[in-house]
Scaffold this active site. Sequence first.
Site, PDB file in Angstrom:
ATOM      1  CB  ALA A 132       3.552   4.635   3.474  1.00 30.76           C
ATOM      2  CB  VAL A 169      12.769  -8.729  10.046  1.00 31.75           C
ATOM      3  CG1 VAL A 169      14.313  -8.513  10.698  1.00 31.75           C
ATOM      4  CG2 VAL A 169      12.692  -9.140   8.662  1.00 31.75           C
ATOM      5  CG  HIS A 190       7.556  -2.355   2.799  1.00 32.55           C
ATOM      6  ND1 HIS A 190       7.433  -0.851   3.437  1.00 32.55           N
ATOM      7  CD2 HIS A 190       6.295  -2.627   2.687  1.00 32.55           C
ATOM      8  CE1 HIS A 190       6.398  -0.743   3.790  1.00 32.55           C
ATOM      9  NE2 HIS A 190       5.330  -1.731   3.458  1.00 32.55           N
ATOM     10  CB  SER A 219       5.611   0.921  10.765  1.00 31.57           C
ATOM     11  OG  SER A 219       4.250   0.175  10.799  1.00 31.57           O
ATOM     12  CG  HIS A 249       8.808   1.304   6.208  1.00 31.15           C
ATOM     13  ND1 HIS A 249       9.223   0.218   6.814  1.00 31.15           N
ATOM     14  CD2 HIS A 249       7.647   1.242   6.364  1.00 31.15           C
ATOM     15  CE1 HIS A 249       8.178  -0.611   7.148  1.00 31.15           C
ATOM     16  NE2 HIS A 249       7.195   0.327   6.937  1.00 31.15           N
ATOM     17  CG  MET A 272      -1.908  -1.193   1.264  1.00 34.85           C
ATOM     18  SD  MET A 272      -3.454  -0.884   1.850  1.00 34.85           S
ATOM     19  CE  MET A 272      -2.924  -0.589   3.574  1.00 34.85           C
ATOM     20  CD  GLN A 313      -6.003  -3.494   2.710  1.00 35.49           C
ATOM     21  OE1 GLN A 313      -5.968  -3.884   1.526  1.00 35.49           O
ATOM     22  NE2 GLN A 313      -4.966  -3.750   3.574  1.00 35.49           N
TER      23      GLN A 313
HETATM   24  O1  PAF Z   1      -0.349  -6.313   3.721  1.00 32.35           O
HETATM   25  C1  PAF Z   1      -0.572  -5.141   2.853  1.00 32.35           C
HETATM   26  O2  PAF Z   1       0.145  -4.210   2.805  1.00 32.35           O
HETATM   27  C2  PAF Z   1      -1.949  -5.064   2.055  1.00 32.35           C
HETATM   28  O3  PAF Z   1      -3.054  -5.783   2.986  1.00 32.35           O
HETATM   29  C3  PAF Z   1      -1.875  -5.811   0.622  1.00 32.35           C
HETATM   30  C4  PAF Z   1      -1.642  -7.228   0.925  1.00 32.35           C
HETATM   31  C5  PAF Z   1      -1.019  -4.925   0.063  1.00 32.35           C
HETATM   32  C6  PAF Z   1      -3.269  -5.517  -0.044  1.00 32.35           C
HETATM   33  O4  PAF Z   1      -3.716  -4.197   0.056  1.00 32.35           O
END
Ligand code: PAF
Length: 304
Positions: A44, A196, A49, A206, A46, A42, A73
Amino acid sequence: MTDQQAQLVTTTQAARDLIAATVAEAIADGKPNPTVGLVPTMGALHDGHGALFEQARAENDVVIASIFVNPLQFDRDEDFENYPSTLNADLELVTRYGGDIVFAPDTQHMYPGYPDAPQIRVSAGEMGRMFEGASRPGHFDGVCTVVAKLWNILIPPAPAQFRSYFGQKDAQQLAIVTRMARDLNTDVAIRAVDLVRAPSGLALSSRNVRLDDHGMENALGLSKALHYLADQAAAGVPLDIAAARDIIRAQENVELDYLEIVDPATLASLTPQQLATPLASEALALVAAWVPPVRLIDNMLLAP
Ligand code: PAF
């Protein structure tokens, strides 16, 4: 394909054209069955990820990141509206981790007519109503709907193979999307990326930056309880879930939400009878607790 700026596409057609061209290029370069790895995000982004991108880069010929803040969501409209949008920095991060393609559509492209659309959504079923889903009704349905759409849009043409990367940290999401790929016959291999931990044992999140020193100390109860269960599983003795819960409850200023031991594929809790004997097959311990001001989740696979 690692030394150049990741290419940004914002529409389905542009993404499909670019993926087809990239796959054709890989075949021409002598890779008859190229692999394409998708890291759905989604934005943003850092360095947290980073593990997702590193694993996808190490395992695939082509790496795609999707960046889409999925309104379906979120529990509250204001959380969606205030979600940070940092596309330029995200592009840089994906490039730094060797990603090739960034798919970043806007809301109307993904859901034409939103908020009256989409009419047809994917249900995460019972797996989406337990644990994290219990306090966030509809959250996992929203995750499944967007992930199914991303797979439909970004799945590469044959003979390329498609993989999609999810963090083990969100164990429930991982189990649900794995089940969705099976139930909907989507030709995608799900790849789990290890959680991690800090040297203290705390799972990286975060949210941890909002903990003060006491909070950090108290939060260690979660990983201690999980290690306690993992040690019992490895030793071949019955799992004492009550004692594991007590480890967390003994921490000052920590409110346990749940600690359960489940089947990693179905998320069904192990029965008291199953807990009374040594583990017969791999299980998953899931925990969530409030460590003010944040709610933390953690999990650990328990191997017999
Ligand atoms: O884990 C996330 O960042 C979200 O739930 C995803 C899998 C990108 C779906 O929007």
